[in-house]
Design a protein around this motif. Structure first.
Motif, PDB file in Angstrom:
ATOM      1  N   UNK A  48       0.814  -1.220   0.000  1.00 17.53           N
ATOM      2  CA  UNK A  48       0.000   0.000   0.000  1.00 17.53           C
ATOM      3  C   UNK A  48       0.845   1.267   0.000  1.00 17.53           C
ATOM      4  N   UNK A  49       2.020   1.226   0.578  1.00 16.60           N
ATOM      5  CA  UNK A  49       2.855   2.434   0.605  1.00 16.60           C
ATOM      6  C   UNK A  49       3.382   2.783  -0.784  1.00 16.60           C
ATOM      7  N   UNK A  50       3.412   1.825  -1.697  1.00 19.95           N
ATOM      8  CA  UNK A  50       3.867   2.092  -3.068  1.00 19.95           C
ATOM      9  C   UNK A  50       2.789   2.759  -3.921  1.00 19.95           C
ATOM     10  N   UNK A  51       1.516   2.580  -3.569  1.00 17.89           N
ATOM     11  CA  UNK A  51       0.435   3.027  -4.455  1.00 17.89           C
ATOM     12  C   UNK A  51      -0.533   4.031  -3.843  1.00 17.89           C
ATOM     13  N   UNK A  52      -0.380   4.365  -2.558  1.00 18.29           N
ATOM     14  CA  UNK A  52      -1.434   5.104  -1.866  1.00 18.29           C
ATOM     15  C   UNK A  52      -1.768   6.470  -2.447  1.00 18.29           C
ATOM     16  N   UNK A  53      -0.880   7.120  -3.099  1.00 16.57           N
ATOM     17  CA  UNK A  53      -1.169   8.456  -3.637  1.00 16.57           C
ATOM     18  C   UNK A  53      -0.965   8.473  -5.150  1.00 16.57           C
ATOM     19  N   UNK A  54      -1.202   7.341  -5.777  1.00 18.41           N
ATOM     20  CA  UNK A  54      -0.906   7.179  -7.200  1.00 18.41           C
ATOM     21  C   UNK A  54      -2.118   6.653  -7.978  1.00 18.41           C
ATOM     22  N   UNK A  55      -3.302   7.196  -7.721  1.00 17.50           N
ATOM     23  CA  UNK A  55      -4.503   6.614  -8.326  1.00 17.50           C
ATOM     24  C   UNK A  55      -4.480   6.667  -9.844  1.00 17.50           C
ATOM     25  N   UNK A  56      -3.935   7.725 -10.431  1.00 18.15           N
ATOM     26  CA  UNK A  56      -3.947   7.812 -11.889  1.00 18.15           C
ATOM     27  C   UNK A  56      -3.080   6.712 -12.489  1.00 18.15           C
ATOM     28  N   UNK A  57      -1.859   6.591 -12.027  1.00 24.22           N
ATOM     29  CA  UNK A  57      -0.963   5.585 -12.596  1.00 24.22           C
ATOM     30  C   UNK A  57      -1.430   4.159 -12.301  1.00 24.22           C
TER      31      UNK A  57
END
Length: 191
Positions: A57-66
């Motif tokens: 989760x720390x890899x993707x938590x603020x990356x919704x577009x990508x």
């Protein structure tokens, strides 16, 4: 207003602001995707995420577009399931996250700001009207100062049946993100 009515409004809004719209989907609440198809989405997305090194989760938590665009490509291109990449914002327990409006999205379209991107949320609306989102759960986990394996971050819900988590669609399709240079800005940040 029901979720799918909001998605149809988002489709019309996308067209009205002059952004190409994806092929129109005739949604069917009566034909749910099979468990096999949902399992395939899960497995194939995890495979793709692993290729990018997205493991928790720390890899993707603020990356919704990508992240959700990657999942969208897997769903529509690899698995051949009809879906919309959906742009808008969410509300968790009534609290807006990355709240935006059609007016703000129009302004960004006319004058993209690469240094300060507009807060938005991106998710996938499947042909059966359900939602796939990998990053909302990851963001909630991050706010709790926890880390989950990426395999625990899939949110697959029927927005008509869930409480506490609301998806507000404003636009649909990848073309808006291309036109505002969102991918270019994200790639610049990767250097």
């Amino acid at each position: 207003m029901k979720y799918l009515e909001k998605v149809q409004d988002a489709y019309r809004a996308t067209n009205e602001i002059g952004v190409p719209t994806p092929k129109k989907i005739k949604f069917s609440n009566n034909r749910k995707l099979s468990k096999h198809k949902i399992d395939s989405i899960y497995k194939q997305c995890l495979y793709a995420f692993n290729k990018f090194g997205w493991l928790n989760s720390s890899h993707i938590y603020n990356q919704c577009v990508l992240v959700n665009t990657t999942a969208f490509k897997v769903i529509t291109t690899v698995l051949k399931i009809r879906a919309y990449l959906t742009i808008g914002y969410t509300k968790i327990n009534g609290n807006p996250i990355n709240e935006t409006t059609l007016e703000k999205l129009k302004t960004e379209l006319l004058n993209p700001n690469f240094e300060s991107p507009l807060p938005i949320h991106v998710w996938i609306t499947l042909e059966d009207g359900t939602v796939i989102d990998w990053t909302t759960e990851a963001s909630l986990t991050q706010h709790e100062n926890k880390v989950k394996g990426i395999d625990k971050c899939l949110l697959h819900i029927n927005p008509e049946e869930v409480t506490g988590c609301e998806f507000i669609p404003i636009l649909v399709g990848e073309d808006y993100l291309d036109k505002i240079g969102f991918y270019d800005a994200e790639l610049r940040n990767c250097k």
